[in-house]
Write a protein that holds these residues in place. Structure first.
Motif, PDB file in Angstrom:
ATOM      1  N   ALA A  58       0.829  -1.203   0.000  1.00  0.00           N
ATOM      2  CA  ALA A  58       0.000   0.000   0.000  1.00  0.00           C
ATOM      3  C   ALA A  58       0.863   1.252   0.000  1.00  0.00           C
ATOM      4  N   ILE A  59       0.294   2.314  -0.541  1.00  0.00           N
ATOM      5  CA  ILE A  59       0.928   3.629  -0.494  1.00  0.00           C
ATOM      6  C   ILE A  59      -0.089   4.649   0.015  1.00  0.00           C
ATOM      7  N   GLY A  60       0.414   5.683   0.649  1.00  0.00           N
ATOM      8  CA  GLY A  60      -0.439   6.775   1.089  1.00  0.00           C
ATOM      9  C   GLY A  60      -0.206   7.982   0.201  1.00  0.00           C
ATOM     10  N   VAL A  61      -1.282   8.607  -0.232  1.00  0.00           N
ATOM     11  CA  VAL A  61      -1.175   9.737  -1.161  1.00  0.00           C
ATOM     12  C   VAL A  61      -2.068  10.875  -0.664  1.00  0.00           C
ATOM     13  N   ALA A  62      -1.488  12.065  -0.561  1.00  0.00           N
ATOM     14  CA  ALA A  62      -2.288  13.239  -0.213  1.00  0.00           C
ATOM     15  C   ALA A  62      -3.127  13.637  -1.422  1.00  0.00           C
ATOM     16  N   CYS A  63      -4.416  13.914  -1.193  1.00  0.00           N
ATOM     17  CA  CYS A  63      -5.284  14.233  -2.322  1.00  0.00           C
ATOM     18  C   CYS A  63      -6.530  14.958  -1.843  1.00  0.00           C
ATOM     19  N   ASN A  64      -6.886  16.009  -2.571  1.00  0.00           N
ATOM     20  CA  ASN A  64      -8.146  16.713  -2.332  1.00  0.00           C
ATOM     21  C   ASN A  64      -9.110  16.303  -3.431  1.00  0.00           C
ATOM     22  N   VAL A  65     -10.165  15.584  -3.056  1.00  0.00           N
ATOM     23  CA  VAL A  65     -11.090  15.038  -4.067  1.00  0.00           C
ATOM     24  C   VAL A  65     -11.929  16.121  -4.745  1.00  0.00           C
ATOM     25  N   LEU A  66     -11.812  17.354  -4.286  1.00  0.00           N
ATOM     26  CA  LEU A  66     -12.550  18.454  -4.904  1.00  0.00           C
ATOM     27  C   LEU A  66     -11.692  19.268  -5.863  1.00  0.00           C
ATOM     28  N   GLU A  67     -10.438  18.854  -6.034  1.00  0.00           N
ATOM     29  CA  GLU A  67      -9.536  19.578  -6.931  1.00  0.00           C
ATOM     30  C   GLU A  67      -8.998  18.627  -7.991  1.00  0.00           C
ATOM     31  N   ILE A  68      -9.339  18.879  -9.234  1.00  0.00           N
ATOM     32  CA  ILE A  68      -8.980  17.967 -10.320  1.00  0.00           C
ATOM     33  C   ILE A  68      -7.474  17.832 -10.477  1.00  0.00           C
ATOM     34  N   ASP A  69      -6.725  18.930 -10.277  1.00  0.00           N
ATOM     35  CA  ASP A  69      -5.267  18.849 -10.408  1.00  0.00           C
ATOM     36  C   ASP A  69      -4.661  17.971  -9.321  1.00  0.00           C
ATOM     37  N   SER A  70      -5.196  18.065  -8.120  1.00  0.00           N
ATOM     38  CA  SER A  70      -4.733  17.217  -7.029  1.00  0.00           C
ATOM     39  C   SER A  70      -5.009  15.747  -7.332  1.00  0.00           C
ATOM     40  N   LEU A  71      -6.155  15.475  -7.895  1.00  0.00           N
ATOM     41  CA  LEU A  71      -6.507  14.106  -8.272  1.00  0.00           C
ATOM     42  C   LEU A  71      -5.610  13.581  -9.387  1.00  0.00           C
ATOM     43  N   LYS A  72      -5.306  14.428 -10.342  1.00  0.00           N
ATOM     44  CA  LYS A  72      -4.428  14.011 -11.440  1.00  0.00           C
ATOM     45  C   LYS A  72      -3.017  13.704 -10.934  1.00  0.00           C
ATOM     46  N   GLU A  73      -2.545  14.495  -9.985  1.00  0.00           N
ATOM     47  CA  GLU A  73      -1.230  14.235  -9.392  1.00  0.00           C
ATOM     48  C   GLU A  73      -1.237  12.912  -8.637  1.00  0.00           C
ATOM     49  N   ALA A  74      -2.314  12.671  -7.890  1.00  0.00           N
ATOM     50  CA  ALA A  74      -2.438  11.406  -7.157  1.00  0.00           C
ATOM     51  C   ALA A  74      -2.497  10.226  -8.127  1.00  0.00           C
ATOM     52  N   HIS A  75      -3.238  10.387  -9.213  1.00  0.00           N
ATOM     53  CA  HIS A  75      -3.354   9.344 -10.220  1.00  0.00           C
ATOM     54  C   HIS A  75      -1.992   8.998 -10.807  1.00  0.00           C
ATOM     55  N   GLN A  76      -1.200  10.012 -11.099  1.00  0.00           N
ATOM     56  CA  GLN A  76       0.128   9.775 -11.663  1.00  0.00           C
ATOM     57  C   GLN A  76       1.005   8.997 -10.690  1.00  0.00           C
ATOM     58  N   LYS A  77       0.905   9.340  -9.415  1.00  0.00           N
ATOM     59  CA  LYS A  77       1.699   8.636  -8.408  1.00  0.00           C
ATOM     60  C   LYS A  77       1.263   7.176  -8.290  1.00  0.00           C
ATOM     61  N   VAL A  78      -0.045   6.944  -8.337  1.00  0.00           N
ATOM     62  CA  VAL A  78      -0.556   5.572  -8.272  1.00  0.00           C
ATOM     63  C   VAL A  78      -0.077   4.770  -9.486  1.00  0.00           C
ATOM     64  N   LEU A  79      -0.138   5.377 -10.662  1.00  0.00           N
ATOM     65  CA  LEU A  79       0.338   4.707 -11.877  1.00  0.00           C
ATOM     66  C   LEU A  79       1.802   4.316 -11.758  1.00  0.00           C
ATOM     67  N   GLU A  80       2.613   5.235 -11.270  1.00  0.00           N
ATOM     68  CA  GLU A  80       4.052   5.001 -11.187  1.00  0.00           C
ATOM     69  C   GLU A  80       4.417   3.938 -10.157  1.00  0.00           C
ATOM     70  N   LEU A  81       3.713   3.929  -9.020  1.00  0.00           N
ATOM     71  CA  LEU A  81       4.105   3.048  -7.914  1.00  0.00           C
ATOM     72  C   LEU A  81       3.337   1.729  -7.863  1.00  0.00           C
ATOM     73  N   LEU A  82       2.104   1.726  -8.360  1.00  0.00           N
ATOM     74  CA  LEU A  82       1.280   0.510  -8.277  1.00  0.00           C
ATOM     75  C   LEU A  82       0.775   0.021  -9.627  1.00  0.00           C
TER      76      LEU A  82
END
Length: 279
Positions: A58-82
């Motif tokens: 598992a990984i922990g990722v900071a993310c604001n579900v109300l901000e699309i840019d924050s979600l896109k950054e989280a998505h990129q991190k998930v893609l790279e690590l998992l």
């Protein structure tokens, strides 16, 4: 025997909370790789660490579900690590005091009352109501826009978190009840919309679970039940509050092949609350 979830990537928003961290751990226990998304990085990493200490990934990722840019950054991190997302649990949500009335019913004398802190329907703050709708509905829609793209062309499962108050609204909380009704409606709409690309969309509708958010509403400082807590249990045939583990069996069923022909449903997990007329 290898679990059907082995190697799949599950993203859980609001994963730092009591209920959603339990859902994440249930998926991890079946072999899924878990991304815990939470507004607070420290909270997300704590749950991820607990999962890893149990032998999961598992990984922990900071993310604001109300901000699309924050979600896109989280998505990129998930893609790279998992890797790409296979399962999305839209767990972020909640209520706000500014969208809540003080009493169950409006009485004529309330309009002239000078009681400190009394909040009638006419005193509800539009900003508080907007916050509740955004957090629950927009906070489900935006993560789905970002992560569901990974699922197109392969089997994917989206689990939204509705509530029993989406079926019949509870007193005092018009904003939360309305917002969760929107989540249920969106679940059905999205299930139809995604039906041709092999993505199933369903929702859990928890009944009354004792969490940090509602503990002061349902219990007194000495642990005894408030009037509202007593009313709830008197209308719950199984005569108890739910525990986080009560959600996991339904979650795993809806995410797995056992529910391959199930989409667009909202499953009550409520100890019989919705089946009881009160008489």
């Amino acid at each position: 025997m290898t679990s059907e979830f082995a190697g799949k990537v599950a993203v859980v928003t609001g994963g730092g909370g009591v209920l959603c961290s339990t859902l994440a751990k249930a998926l991890s226990g079946q072999g899924a790789k878990i991304a815990i998304l939470d507004l607070k990085l420290e909270t997300a990493e704590k749950v991820a660490s607990e999962i890893n200490s149990l032998g999961g990934e598992a990984i922990g990722v900071a993310c604001n579900v109300l901000e699309i840019d924050s979600l896109k950054e989280a998505h990129q991190k998930v893609l790279e690590l998992l890797g790409p997302c296979d399962i999305l649990v839209n767990g972020a949500g909640g209520n706000h005091p500014k969208g809540t009335t003080s009493k169950n019913y409006l009485l004529p004398e309330d309009l002239e009352s000078t009681e400190e802190g009394l909040k009638t329907f006419f005193d509800l703050d539009p900003e508080g109501i907007k916050f509740v709708f955004d957090l629950n509905f927009i906070g489900t829609l935006l993560p789905t826009q970002v992560f569901a793209r990974d699922m197109v062309g392969k089997k994917g499962s989206i689990i939204n978190i509705s509530s029993m108050n989406a079926f019949t609204p509870l007193t005092k909380i018009p904003a939360y009840s309305g917002a969760k009704a929107a989540v249920s409606n969106f679940t059905q709409w999205l299930a139809v919309h995604f039906s041709k690309v092999n993505i199933r969309v369903n929702a859990l509708a928890p009944g009354f679970f004792l969490t940090e958010q509602n503990r002061t509403l349902l219990t007194n400082t000495d642990g005894s039940l408030t009037d509202r807590g007593n009313t709830i249990l008197s209308h719950t045939p199984m005569n108890r509050f739910g525990t986080p583990d009560d959600l996991t069996g339904t979650l795993l069923w809806l995410c797995g092949e056992g529910s391959a022909f199930v989409t667009g449903v909202v499953i009550p997990i409520d100890g019989g609350f919705s089946a009881f007329s009160g008489v």
